[in-house]
Design a protein around this motif. Structure first.
Motif, mmCIF file in Angstrom:
data_model
loop_
_atom_site.group_PDB
_atom_site.id
_atom_site.type_symbol
_atom_site.label_atom_id
_atom_site.label_comp_id
_atom_site.label_asym_id
_atom_site.label_seq_id
_atom_site.Cartn_x
_atom_site.Cartn_y
_atom_site.Cartn_z
ATOM 1 N N ARG A 1 -1.017 -0.866 -9.628
ATOM 2 C CA ARG A 1 -2.482 -0.516 -9.539
ATOM 3 C C ARG A 1 -2.560 1.102 -9.019
ATOM 4 O O ARG A 1 -1.989 1.196 -8.112
ATOM 5 C CB ARG A 1 -3.198 -1.436 -8.698
ATOM 6 N N THR A 2 -3.489 1.563 -9.637
ATOM 7 C CA THR A 2 -3.516 2.822 -9.124
ATOM 8 C C THR A 2 -4.740 3.191 -8.330
ATOM 9 O O THR A 2 -5.734 2.572 -8.549
ATOM 10 C CB THR A 2 -3.753 3.991 -10.441
ATOM 11 N N GLN A 3 -4.632 3.810 -7.356
ATOM 12 C CA GLN A 3 -5.806 4.019 -6.284
ATOM 13 C C GLN A 3 -6.279 5.393 -6.650
ATOM 14 O O GLN A 3 -5.751 6.455 -6.565
ATOM 15 C CB GLN A 3 -5.058 4.164 -4.985
ATOM 16 N N HIS A 4 -7.351 5.355 -7.127
ATOM 17 C CA HIS A 4 -8.139 6.649 -7.673
ATOM 18 C C HIS A 4 -8.784 7.392 -6.833
ATOM 19 O O HIS A 4 -9.151 8.482 -6.945
ATOM 20 C CB HIS A 4 -8.885 6.188 -8.991
ATOM 21 N N ILE B 1 -8.504 -1.619 -5.085
ATOM 22 C CA ILE B 1 -7.270 -2.118 -5.292
ATOM 23 C C ILE B 1 -7.416 -3.575 -5.281
ATOM 24 O O ILE B 1 -6.978 -4.386 -6.178
ATOM 25 C CB ILE B 1 -6.301 -1.551 -4.296
ATOM 26 N N ILE C 1 0.773 -1.209 0.030
ATOM 27 C CA ILE C 1 0.116 0.036 -0.071
ATOM 28 C C ILE C 1 0.816 1.179 0.055
ATOM 29 O O ILE C 1 1.764 1.337 0.876
ATOM 30 C CB ILE C 1 -0.851 -0.177 1.268
ATOM 31 N N HIS D 1 -9.746 5.957 0.101
ATOM 32 C CA HIS D 1 -9.956 4.629 0.411
ATOM 33 C C HIS D 1 -8.385 4.135 0.155
ATOM 34 O O HIS D 1 -7.625 4.658 -0.483
ATOM 35 C CB HIS D 1 -10.599 4.016 -0.768
ATOM 36 N N SER E 1 0.389 -0.335 -5.008
ATOM 37 C CA SER E 1 -0.400 0.398 -5.367
ATOM 38 C C SER E 1 -0.213 1.839 -4.891
ATOM 39 O O SER E 1 0.509 1.809 -3.703
ATOM 40 C CB SER E 1 -1.833 0.122 -4.670
ATOM 41 N N ILE F 1 -1.567 6.288 -4.902
ATOM 42 C CA ILE F 1 -2.433 7.067 -5.557
ATOM 43 C C ILE F 1 -1.896 8.245 -6.573
ATOM 44 O O ILE F 1 -2.327 9.016 -7.169
ATOM 45 C CB ILE F 1 -3.103 8.149 -4.329
#
Length: 310
Positions: free
Chosen positions: A167-170, A179, A117, A174, A140, A142
């Motif tokens: 992976r992108t946290q949009h 994710i 994270i 959150h 992940s 942002i």
């Protein structure tokens, strides 16, 4: 999994027992060996009054080059780099975190899947986990610029292509939502949370670190150095609203919603005062087990909290 370079046991330097027994850096830094594998480090290595080799940890370029050399020699990672001002992680301490998570999971467990994270621009936890244990990793963040930088590192190392994905946290509100996908399962999640509650607080913290480094070198102050470089951080790397305490609370609360999709959740905790309330919340939310793992590197003590609902 790549074969890692390991040091010869005949070396005279005493083992630093404060690091995890499996940590490749227990004998300190072998600067001649590092320079041999990464010649760019040579200009940054100097001798002190006692004739010992050292790197100036107040120099951001020197620290970044040392990291690149360590990752090259001991973890077979080439082309590691971060943008100016990005968080530059201490490799030995980050490796300790991964080793302790391996202990928690059991080394005999095959096909481990790790979620990082806030992987940042450095992607250090998945990089180490891939090379040390051959785990499958997801990082992940942002910040899309940070993820672009990690993608470049992965591109330089083809063996990572199928083991380290991003992976992108949009949604900044959150952490796991968006994710962790439906039906997906992770063995462990790791996190290096933002320590500070504001950019100003982060800057003051960086200046304190520089002053401590100056004192260790016998200098009176470090005001001539810019703390925004070596101890900086892009976006959410060093600070967030509410600081570490609020972030931990958010992380723990949201982990409950994904209790069946991750075996062990974990996070670094830099401030000792944040441990007790975090453990209390973990218990309140129904975790069946929790651990406080103390890690030491020299005089520095950090903690990892781990908890599971399974």
């Amino acid at each position: 999994m790549n074969t890692l370079h390991r040091r010869k046991k005949s070396r005279a330097t005493p083992v630093r027992k404060d690091l995890h027994p499996k940590n490749l850096h227990n004998l300190g830094y072998d600067f001649p060996a590092l320079i041999e594998s990464h010649p760019a480090l040579a200009p940054h290595v100097k001798r002190n009054a006692h004739g010992e080799l050292f790197v100036d940890f107040a120099d951001p370029v020197a620290v970044k080059t040392l990291n690149a050399a360590l990752l090259n020699r001991y973890y077979n990672i080439v082309g590691w780099d971060i943008p100016e001002g990005a968080l530059c992680p201490p490799i030995p301490g980050r490796a300790d975190y991964i080793h302790y998570m391996a202990d928690l999971l059991g080394h005999e467990k095959p096909n481990v899947k790790l979620l990082d994270i806030g992987t940042g621009a450095n992607g250090i936890y998945p990089l180490l986990a891939c090379q040390l244990y051959g785990w499958q990793c997801v990082g992940s963040d942002i910040n899309t610029q940070s993820l672009d930088n990690v993608a470049t590192i992965i591109a330089h190392n083809p063996t990572l292509k199928d083991r380290f994905t991003l992976r992108t946290q949009h949604d900044k509100n959150h952490i796991f939502e968006g994710i962790i996908q439906p039906g997906e399962f992770f063995d462990v999640s790791v996190c290096n949370p933002p320590f500070h509650a504001s950019p100003d607080e982060a800057l003051k913290g960086s200046q304190r670190k520089l002053n401590n480094l100056a004192r260790s070198r016998g200098e009176h102050n470090a005001n001539t150095h810019s703390p925004t470089l070596n101890f900086g951080g892009l976006g959410a790397e060093l600070w967030c609203k509410g600081g570490e305490q609020l972030f931990l609370k958010k992380l723990i609360r949201e982990s409950q919603a994904y209790s069946t999709q991750c075996r062990w959740f974990s996070s670094l905790v830099s401030k000792a005062d944040n441990v007790k309330p975090a453990l209390k919340l973990i218990g309140k939310l129904g975790a069946v087990d929790s651990r406080e793992i103390e890690m030491k590197q020299g005089n520095k003590v950090t903690r990892v909290l781990a908890w599971t609902f399974i």
